[in-house]
Design a protein around this motif. Sequence first.
Motif, PDB file in Angstrom:
ATOM      1  N   ALA A   1       0.843  -1.205   0.000  1.00 18.40           N
ATOM      2  CA  ALA A   1       0.000   0.000   0.000  1.00 18.40           C
ATOM      3  C   ALA A   1       0.880   1.259   0.000  1.00 18.40           C
ATOM      4  CB  ALA A   1      -0.916  -0.014   1.216  1.00 18.40           C
ATOM      5  N   ARG A   2       1.949   1.217   0.804  1.00 19.85           N
ATOM      6  CA  ARG A   2       2.834   2.386   0.906  1.00 19.85           C
ATOM      7  C   ARG A   2       3.483   2.717  -0.436  1.00 19.85           C
ATOM      8  NH1 ARG A   2       7.621   1.449   4.007  1.00 19.85           N
ATOM      9  NH2 ARG A   2       6.378  -0.064   5.161  1.00 19.85           N
ATOM     10  N   HIS A   3       3.818   1.688  -1.220  1.00 20.10           N
ATOM     11  CA  HIS A   3       4.530   1.915  -2.481  1.00 20.10           C
ATOM     12  C   HIS A   3       3.616   1.810  -3.713  1.00 20.10           C
ATOM     13  CE1 HIS A   3       8.623   1.927  -0.727  1.00 20.10           C
ATOM     14  NE2 HIS A   3       8.074   1.132   0.172  1.00 20.10           N
ATOM     15  N   GLY A   4       2.329   1.626  -3.498  1.00 19.35           N
ATOM     16  CA  GLY A   4       1.399   1.517  -4.631  1.00 19.35           C
ATOM     17  C   GLY A   4       1.639   0.281  -5.487  1.00 19.35           C
ATOM     18  N   LEU A   5       1.893  -0.856  -4.856  1.00 25.40           N
ATOM     19  CA  LEU A   5       2.197  -2.089  -5.593  1.00 25.40           C
ATOM     20  C   LEU A   5       1.023  -3.058  -5.531  1.00 25.40           C
ATOM     21  CD1 LEU A   5       5.776  -2.693  -4.111  1.00 25.40           C
ATOM     22  CD2 LEU A   5       5.176  -1.455  -6.205  1.00 25.40           C
ATOM     23  N   PHE A   6       0.960  -3.930  -6.511  1.00 18.52           N
ATOM     24  CA  PHE A   6      -0.015  -5.020  -6.470  1.00 18.52           C
ATOM     25  C   PHE A   6       0.562  -6.197  -5.682  1.00 18.52           C
ATOM     26  CE2 PHE A   6      -1.079  -3.141 -10.734  1.00 18.52           C
ATOM     27  CZ  PHE A   6      -2.365  -2.735 -10.416  1.00 18.52           C
ATOM     28  N   ILE A   7      -0.346  -7.017  -5.159  1.00 18.90           N
ATOM     29  CA  ILE A   7       0.065  -8.299  -4.557  1.00 18.90           C
ATOM     30  C   ILE A   7      -0.604  -9.419  -5.340  1.00 18.90           C
ATOM     31  CG2 ILE A   7      -0.128  -9.815  -2.540  1.00 18.90           C
ATOM     32  CD1 ILE A   7      -0.076  -7.345  -0.773  1.00 18.90           C
ATOM     33  N   VAL A   8       0.197 -10.402  -5.759  1.00 16.96           N
ATOM     34  CA  VAL A   8      -0.339 -11.646  -6.330  1.00 16.96           C
ATOM     35  C   VAL A   8       0.133 -12.772  -5.411  1.00 16.96           C
ATOM     36  CG1 VAL A   8      -0.255 -13.256  -8.272  1.00 16.96           C
ATOM     37  CG2 VAL A   8      -0.319 -10.798  -8.713  1.00 16.96           C
ATOM     38  N   GLU A   9      -0.799 -13.504  -4.832  1.00 19.47           N
ATOM     39  CA  GLU A   9      -0.409 -14.623  -3.961  1.00 19.47           C
ATOM     40  C   GLU A   9      -0.140 -15.871  -4.792  1.00 19.47           C
ATOM     41  OE1 GLU A   9      -3.358 -15.270  -0.643  1.00 19.47           O
ATOM     42  OE2 GLU A   9      -4.291 -13.595  -1.670  1.00 19.47           O
ATOM     43  N   ASP A  10       0.995 -16.529  -4.544  1.00 21.81           N
ATOM     44  CA  ASP A  10       1.163 -17.884  -5.065  1.00 21.81           C
ATOM     45  C   ASP A  10       0.624 -18.807  -3.965  1.00 21.81           C
ATOM     46  OD1 ASP A  10       1.888 -20.436  -5.765  1.00 21.81           O
ATOM     47  OD2 ASP A  10       3.804 -19.848  -6.663  1.00 21.81           O
ATOM     48  N   ALA A  11      -0.653 -19.178  -4.154  1.00 21.81           N
ATOM     49  CA  ALA A  11      -1.349 -19.968  -3.140  1.00 21.81           C
ATOM     50  C   ALA A  11      -1.469 -21.430  -3.576  1.00 21.81           C
ATOM     51  CB  ALA A  11      -2.724 -19.358  -2.886  1.00 21.81           C
ATOM     52  N   ALA A  12      -0.567 -21.832  -4.485  1.00 21.18           N
ATOM     53  CA  ALA A  12      -0.635 -23.187  -5.063  1.00 21.18           C
ATOM     54  C   ALA A  12      -0.682 -24.276  -3.993  1.00 21.18           C
ATOM     55  CB  ALA A  12       0.566 -23.423  -5.974  1.00 21.18           C
ATOM     56  N   GLN A  13      -0.016 -24.029  -2.861  1.00 20.74           N
ATOM     57  CA  GLN A  13       0.107 -25.078  -1.838  1.00 20.74           C
ATOM     58  C   GLN A  13      -0.801 -24.819  -0.647  1.00 20.74           C
ATOM     59  OE1 GLN A  13       4.252 -25.639  -0.843  1.00 20.74           O
ATOM     60  NE2 GLN A  13       4.860 -25.904  -2.974  1.00 20.74           N
ATOM     61  N   ALA A  14      -1.724 -23.867  -0.769  1.00 22.11           N
ATOM     62  CA  ALA A  14      -2.337 -23.357   0.465  1.00 22.11           C
ATOM     63  C   ALA A  14      -3.859 -23.231   0.435  1.00 22.11           C
ATOM     64  CB  ALA A  14      -1.708 -22.001   0.794  1.00 22.11           C
TER      65      ALA A  14
ATOM     66  N   GLY B   1      -7.253 -23.180   1.641  1.00 20.23           N
ATOM     67  CA  GLY B   1      -7.857 -23.330   2.969  1.00 20.23           C
ATOM     68  C   GLY B   1      -6.990 -22.828   4.108  1.00 20.23           C
ATOM     69  N   ALA B   2      -5.722 -22.471   3.832  1.00 21.25           N
ATOM     70  CA  ALA B   2      -4.866 -21.969   4.916  1.00 21.25           C
ATOM     71  C   ALA B   2      -5.386 -20.617   5.387  1.00 21.25           C
ATOM     72  CB  ALA B   2      -3.429 -21.838   4.423  1.00 21.25           C
ATOM     73  N   GLU B   3      -5.268 -20.365   6.692  1.00 20.99           N
ATOM     74  CA  GLU B   3      -5.781 -19.101   7.247  1.00 20.99           C
ATOM     75  C   GLU B   3      -4.686 -18.310   7.941  1.00 20.99           C
ATOM     76  OE1 GLU B   3      -9.304 -19.606   9.658  1.00 20.99           O
ATOM     77  OE2 GLU B   3     -10.081 -21.134   8.262  1.00 20.99           O
ATOM     78  N   TYR B   4      -4.881 -16.977   7.929  1.00 20.15           N
ATOM     79  CA  TYR B   4      -3.977 -16.041   8.594  1.00 20.15           C
ATOM     80  C   TYR B   4      -4.877 -14.923   9.098  1.00 20.15           C
ATOM     81  CZ  TYR B   4      -0.341 -12.271   8.575  1.00 20.15           C
ATOM     82  OH  TYR B   4       0.496 -11.221   8.867  1.00 20.15           O
ATOM     83  N   LYS B   5      -4.872 -14.705  10.392  1.00 20.04           N
ATOM     84  CA  LYS B   5      -5.729 -13.685  11.014  1.00 20.04           C
ATOM     85  C   LYS B   5      -7.185 -13.821  10.556  1.00 20.04           C
ATOM     86  CE  LYS B   5      -1.803 -10.718  11.834  1.00 20.04           C
ATOM     87  NZ  LYS B   5      -1.088  -9.487  11.661  1.00 20.04           N
ATOM     88  N   GLY B   6      -7.656 -15.053  10.471  1.00 18.68           N
ATOM     89  CA  GLY B   6      -9.068 -15.309  10.183  1.00 18.68           C
ATOM     90  C   GLY B   6      -9.452 -15.243   8.712  1.00 18.68           C
ATOM     91  N   CYS B   7      -8.484 -14.960   7.824  1.00 15.65           N
ATOM     92  CA  CYS B   7      -8.820 -14.916   6.388  1.00 15.65           C
ATOM     93  C   CYS B   7      -8.071 -16.026   5.662  1.00 15.65           C
ATOM     94  CB  CYS B   7      -8.415 -13.581   5.777  1.00 15.65           C
ATOM     95  SG  CYS B   7      -9.320 -12.221   6.493  1.00 15.65           S
ATOM     96  N   ARG B   8      -8.667 -16.476   4.561  1.00 11.32           N
ATOM     97  CA  ARG B   8      -8.084 -17.608   3.836  1.00 11.32           C
ATOM     98  C   ARG B   8      -7.178 -17.171   2.689  1.00 11.32           C
ATOM     99  NH1 ARG B   8     -13.143 -21.696   3.966  1.00 11.32           N
ATOM    100  NH2 ARG B   8     -12.469 -22.803   5.825  1.00 11.32           N
ATOM    101  N   ALA B   9      -6.244 -18.049   2.328  1.00 10.58           N
ATOM    102  CA  ALA B   9      -5.396 -17.842   1.145  1.00 10.58           C
ATOM    103  C   ALA B   9      -6.291 -17.504  -0.038  1.00 10.58           C
ATOM    104  CB  ALA B   9      -4.610 -19.114   0.854  1.00 10.58           C
ATOM    105  N   GLY B  10      -5.847 -16.539  -0.823  1.00  7.88           N
ATOM    106  CA  GLY B  10      -6.650 -16.135  -1.983  1.00  7.88           C
ATOM    107  C   GLY B  10      -7.460 -14.889  -1.704  1.00  7.88           C
ATOM    108  N   SER B  11      -7.388 -14.392  -0.465  1.00  8.48           N
ATOM    109  CA  SER B  11      -8.166 -13.189  -0.132  1.00  8.48           C
ATOM    110  C   SER B  11      -7.262 -12.027   0.288  1.00  8.48           C
ATOM    111  CB  SER B  11      -9.162 -13.498   0.993  1.00  8.48           C
ATOM    112  OG  SER B  11      -8.468 -13.810   2.188  1.00  8.48           O
ATOM    113  N   PHE B  12      -5.938 -12.179   0.142  1.00 12.23           N
ATOM    114  CA  PHE B  12      -5.019 -11.138   0.628  1.00 12.23           C
ATOM    115  C   PHE B  12      -4.508 -10.219  -0.477  1.00 12.23           C
ATOM    116  CE2 PHE B  12      -4.756 -14.623   3.621  1.00 12.23           C
ATOM    117  CZ  PHE B  12      -4.923 -13.964   4.832  1.00 12.23           C
ATOM    118  N   GLY B  13      -4.465 -10.726  -1.700  1.00 11.21           N
ATOM    119  CA  GLY B  13      -3.849  -9.944  -2.765  1.00 11.21           C
ATOM    120  C   GLY B  13      -4.879  -9.407  -3.744  1.00 11.21           C
ATOM    121  N   HIS B  14      -4.381  -8.765  -4.824  1.00 12.19           N
ATOM    122  CA  HIS B  14      -5.275  -8.352  -5.904  1.00 12.19           C
ATOM    123  C   HIS B  14      -5.727  -9.576  -6.689  1.00 12.19           C
ATOM    124  CE1 HIS B  14      -3.106  -4.748  -4.766  1.00 12.19           C
ATOM    125  NE2 HIS B  14      -4.218  -4.132  -5.113  1.00 12.19           N
TER     126      HIS B  14
END
Length: 366
Positions: free
Chosen positions: A148-161, A163-176
């Motif tokens: 956010a600070r640098h105006g960049l996109f995030i693409v998650e490589d969630a190939a191995q993940a 259903g994995a969760e982090y702070k209550g959210c699942r892989a695939g919901s963190f990036g663009h």
Amino acid sequence: MQPVKFVDLGEQYLAHREEILAAFDKVSREGSYVLGSEVSAFESEFASYCGAKYAVGVGNGSDALLLSLLALGVGPGDEVITAPNSFVATAWAIAHTGARIVFADLGGDMNIAPEDVASAITESTKVILPVHLTGRIADMSPIQEIAARHGLFIVEDAAQAVGAEYKGCRAGSFGHCAGFSLHPLKNLHVHGDGGIITTDDDRVYEYALKYRNHGLRNRDECEFWGINSRLDSIQAAIGRIKLSYLDEWNEIHRSIARRYSDALADLVKVPVDRPYELPVYHRYMIRTPRRNELQSFLTEKGIETKVNYPVPLHLQPAAADLGYRVGSFPVAEELTDTILSLPVYPELAAHQVDQVIDAVRAFFTS
Ligand SMILES: Cc1ncc(COP(=O)(O)O)c(C=O)c1O
């Protein structure tokens, strides 16, 4: 002693044979074999499972990453920052857009370290591409803050993940966008190649739908030159069945991981979960400086293990022109020499887990 396989796909098929055959029969009778209603249904179930607005099924996980980057406009002159300890497809997807691959070293969680990401940023950086290796989500809060600070996109490589969760959210919901693999060795898999993208972005969604199908706007009108990377109906139908068991299977993975960790933590480095995360243990990796000897010992005992991955991406021949060398990423390189993946899959019986534990203990204590 019976040998212990690293994965046993045949066992899983037998456990769900009736459902899978019924899906095959249904799709075969309907006669719509590529894309179609099973794919749309799988896409909407997968999107809602991940907590994303959209999902787009594609031919494999590599294309899921490639399409995600292309949909965000990544191309020559851009830089994409990623982890050096991944399957080659992560770097391949970046290279195929024409962008430059920039690696950043890892933290203690074996995922890309936010502080190393921050120091790899240049004027040309367009995307941060964290890999959720082994089914454990990268440290996304600081990564999202840096992006956010640098105006960049995030693409998650969630190939191995899935259903994995982090702070209550699942892989695939963190990036663009996120790219998932449905390859047979993944925790959610189909019976062949398959992949899927998640995104909340309407524009990315529309682009990916067309790009996977030659850039066609409709049957006869081609808006741009895309590729053929469509998901088969039968694979989507199998994906739907397996998605309904995934939480149960991921829970079994976690309980096997707990058993390994409780039994081996005094002998080898074991993964330690952060309190706010729920990994899926697509792989369970221990670390020991005696890795090669241990692996040979386990092989002699009939226990199959793997090294994921024995050569870091920055030291692959294909990456020679990037100018990295031995010593560029000490944490990733140390891991390459010490990690060993033990068998983890839903069909692994309790006595087989004991067999693995006993063999590892015997190696260190004999
Ligand atoms: C981390 C990672 N990224 C990308 C991929 C590529 O997925 P696929 O083999 O479905 O193309 C894989 C799977 O092998 C992977 O493990």
